[in-house]
Design an enzyme around this catalytic site. Structure first.
Site, PDB file in Angstrom:
ATOM      1  N   GLU A  81     -11.229  -4.808  -2.706  1.00 24.76           N
ATOM      2  CA  GLU A  81     -10.342  -3.754  -3.194  1.00 24.76           C
ATOM      3  C   GLU A  81     -10.164  -3.935  -4.691  1.00 24.76           C
ATOM      4  O   GLU A  81      -9.380  -4.769  -5.131  1.00 24.76           O
ATOM      5  CB  GLU A  81      -8.982  -3.853  -2.500  1.00 24.76           C
ATOM      6  CG  GLU A  81      -9.043  -3.812  -0.988  1.00 24.76           C
ATOM      7  CD  GLU A  81      -7.793  -4.432  -0.346  1.00 24.76           C
ATOM      8  OE1 GLU A  81      -6.673  -4.007  -0.665  1.00 24.76           O
ATOM      9  OE2 GLU A  81      -7.932  -5.349   0.471  1.00 24.76           O
ATOM     10  N   HIS A 117     -10.021   0.956   0.387  1.00 25.74           N
ATOM     11  CA  HIS A 117      -9.788  -0.146   1.328  1.00 25.74           C
ATOM     12  C   HIS A 117     -10.864  -0.194   2.421  1.00 25.74           C
ATOM     13  O   HIS A 117     -10.563  -0.500   3.583  1.00 25.74           O
ATOM     14  CB  HIS A 117      -8.389   0.013   1.933  1.00 25.74           C
ATOM     15  CG  HIS A 117      -7.755  -1.257   2.385  1.00 25.74           C
ATOM     16  ND1 HIS A 117      -8.221  -1.997   3.455  1.00 25.74           N
ATOM     17  CD2 HIS A 117      -6.684  -1.937   1.916  1.00 25.74           C
ATOM     18  CE1 HIS A 117      -7.449  -3.053   3.622  1.00 25.74           C
ATOM     19  NE2 HIS A 117      -6.515  -3.050   2.703  1.00 25.74           N
ATOM     20  N   HIS A 159       0.810  -1.227   0.000  1.00 28.87           N
ATOM     21  CA  HIS A 159       0.000   0.000   0.000  1.00 28.87           C
ATOM     22  C   HIS A 159       0.843   1.276   0.000  1.00 28.87           C
ATOM     23  O   HIS A 159       0.520   2.248   0.693  1.00 28.87           O
ATOM     24  CB  HIS A 159      -0.967   0.000   1.180  1.00 28.87           C
ATOM     25  CG  HIS A 159      -1.965  -1.124   1.162  1.00 28.87           C
ATOM     26  ND1 HIS A 159      -2.497  -1.627   0.001  1.00 28.87           N
ATOM     27  CD2 HIS A 159      -2.534  -1.845   2.177  1.00 28.87           C
ATOM     28  CE1 HIS A 159      -3.350  -2.603   0.287  1.00 28.87           C
ATOM     29  NE2 HIS A 159      -3.382  -2.759   1.606  1.00 28.87           N
TER      30      HIS A 159
HETATM   31  C1  GLA Z   1      -4.557  -5.751   2.109  1.00 33.30           C
HETATM   32  C2  GLA Z   1      -3.693  -6.931   2.210  1.00 33.30           C
HETATM   33  C3  GLA Z   1      -3.856  -7.604   3.529  1.00 33.30           C
HETATM   34  C4  GLA Z   1      -3.634  -6.645   4.672  1.00 33.30           C
HETATM   35  C5  GLA Z   1      -4.489  -5.409   4.485  1.00 33.30           C
HETATM   36  C6  GLA Z   1      -4.146  -4.317   5.454  1.00 33.30           C
HETATM   37  O1  GLA Z   1      -5.841  -6.081   1.857  1.00 33.30           O
HETATM   38  O2  GLA Z   1      -3.887  -7.837   1.151  1.00 33.30           O
HETATM   39  O3  GLA Z   1      -2.947  -8.683   3.616  1.00 33.30           O
HETATM   40  O4  GLA Z   1      -2.292  -6.280   4.729  1.00 33.30           O
HETATM   41  O5  GLA Z   1      -4.367  -4.880   3.206  1.00 33.30           O
HETATM   42  O6  GLA Z   1      -4.145  -4.724   6.769  1.00 33.30           O
END
Ligand code: GLA
Length: 344
Positions: free
Chosen positions: A311, A175, A104
């Site tokens: 997402e 997210h 991210h």
């Molecule tokens: C994404 C990742 C997860 C986790 C979240 C944040 O969705 O795929 O593994 O890291 O973000 O906590």
């Protein structure tokens, strides 16, 4: 459209909460801190309204936000293997914030922890953010634009646009964590899900895709026919063992750049039903397996699997996988995408 204060950041900047409401009593509240979706009130089939996204009461909560509740992630959602990449002969290094990899973009300095500029209209709010060349390690002077709008068919539409004066990675997402019973109601394993995806991108134990696109047929990753999440999520299957449940990129069917339905999620007794539409090629279905126990808004307490994320995105680590759709944008190639979370 209404606007009220959402508190003051630790650097002393006041940020705001914008409310969009439709004639059916659906209300979305979004802050210009991180362009975050904070509250989403949705009536059930009997007219009982609940807030169906996880979040915090004010900006202070979002300045920590280890699970990225409600956040717009930019420039790059999901993982980049080795936290570095090469583009046009140059090597770029990113923060290693997920083992050896980048997740991210940047947990502390990413777009979800920046104060965005805003512009309101009657039924939408638009946020803009500039990222300088080299910021967070990514090339290009970039500008991101995210517009939230709500229609009378109960669709919350999120439109993304990004420009860059140099080739760079652009792969934003939202997210939000949904719990269609209400954000305080605990575990989502009693939700039913359908993902219109015949393939997915299997990944290693650190969630970096191997690079192949594999059929879901005959595996617990086959969500083309509705399943109860709790029936499948703890199946003894290597991909699910690696990620402690669903946390994978699905290759959504019928990708041609146009908006189409990719997912449906249902609360118990079909009390609330959400459909997801996007023009993007993939979706990370993350079942909240790593939510650390924490206090949330309105005296909620969240834990493992209190909410699920859909997402919409290009596939993780695409920059290292020439067979995945490209995430490189730059002069002459503007990024544009749309995702709709719709309550039916
Ligand atoms: C994404 C990742 C997860 C986790 C979240 C944040 O969705 O795929 O593994 O890291 O973000 O906590």
């Amino acid at each position: 459209m209404q606007k009220r204060s959402f508190g003051t950041t630790k650097d002393g900047k006041e940020v705001f909460l914008f409310s969009l409401e439709n004639k059916n009593g659906v209300k979305a509240e979004i802050t210009n801190y991180g362009a975050i979706l904070v509250n989403l009130y949705v009536p059930d089939k009997n007219g009982n309204v609940e807030d169906v996204v996880l979040g915090f009461d004010d900006v202070t909560g979002y300045e920590a936000n280890p699970s990225y509740f409600g956040s717009v992630i930019a420039p790059s959602a999901n993982r980049i293997g080795g936290a570095s990449f090469e583009l046009n002969g140059e090597t770029y290094s990113l923060k290693k914030n997920n083992g050896e990899n980048n997740l991210h973009s940047d947990d502390e300095l990413g777009a979800h922890k920046r104060v965005w500029d805003f512009m309101e209209s009657e039924d939408s709010v638009t946020f803009t953010l500039k990222n300088a060349d080299g910021e967070l390690g990514f090339p290009g002077n970039k500008e991101f634009k995210v517009t939230y709008s709500l229609d009378d068919e109960n669709g919350l539409k999120i439109q993304y646009e990004a420009t860059s004066d140099k080739d760079t990675i652009i792969n934003p997402t939202n997210h939000s964590y949904f719990n269609l019973k209400g954000h305080k109601e605990g575990n989502i394993e009693d939700h039913r899900i359908t993902l219109l995806a015949s393939n997915y991108t299997p990944a290693d134990a650190a969630s970096i895709p191997y690079g192949d696109i594999v059929t879901v047929e005959g595996t617990p990753m086959d969500l083309r026919k509705e399943i109860l999440i709790g029936d499948k999520i703890d199946t003894d299957f290597e991909q699910l063992n690696f990620a402690v449940g669903f946390d994978h990129n699905w290759v959504t069917d019928n990708y041609n750049g146009e908006i189409r339905k990719i997912a449906t999620v249902k609360a118990p007794l079909d009390a609330r039903i959400m459909e997801v539409y996007t023009d993007l090629p993939g979706v990370q279905f993350y079942a909240g397996n790593f939510i650390d126990p924490q206090d949330g808004k309105n005296k909620a307490f969240y834990g493992k699997r209190s909410g699920l994320c859909l997402e919409t995105q290009c596939y993780p680590d695409s920059i290292h996988k020439p067979n995945f759709p490209s995430v490189v944008y730059g002069p002459g190639k503007i990024y544009k995408s749309t995702t709709i979370y719709k309550f039916v």
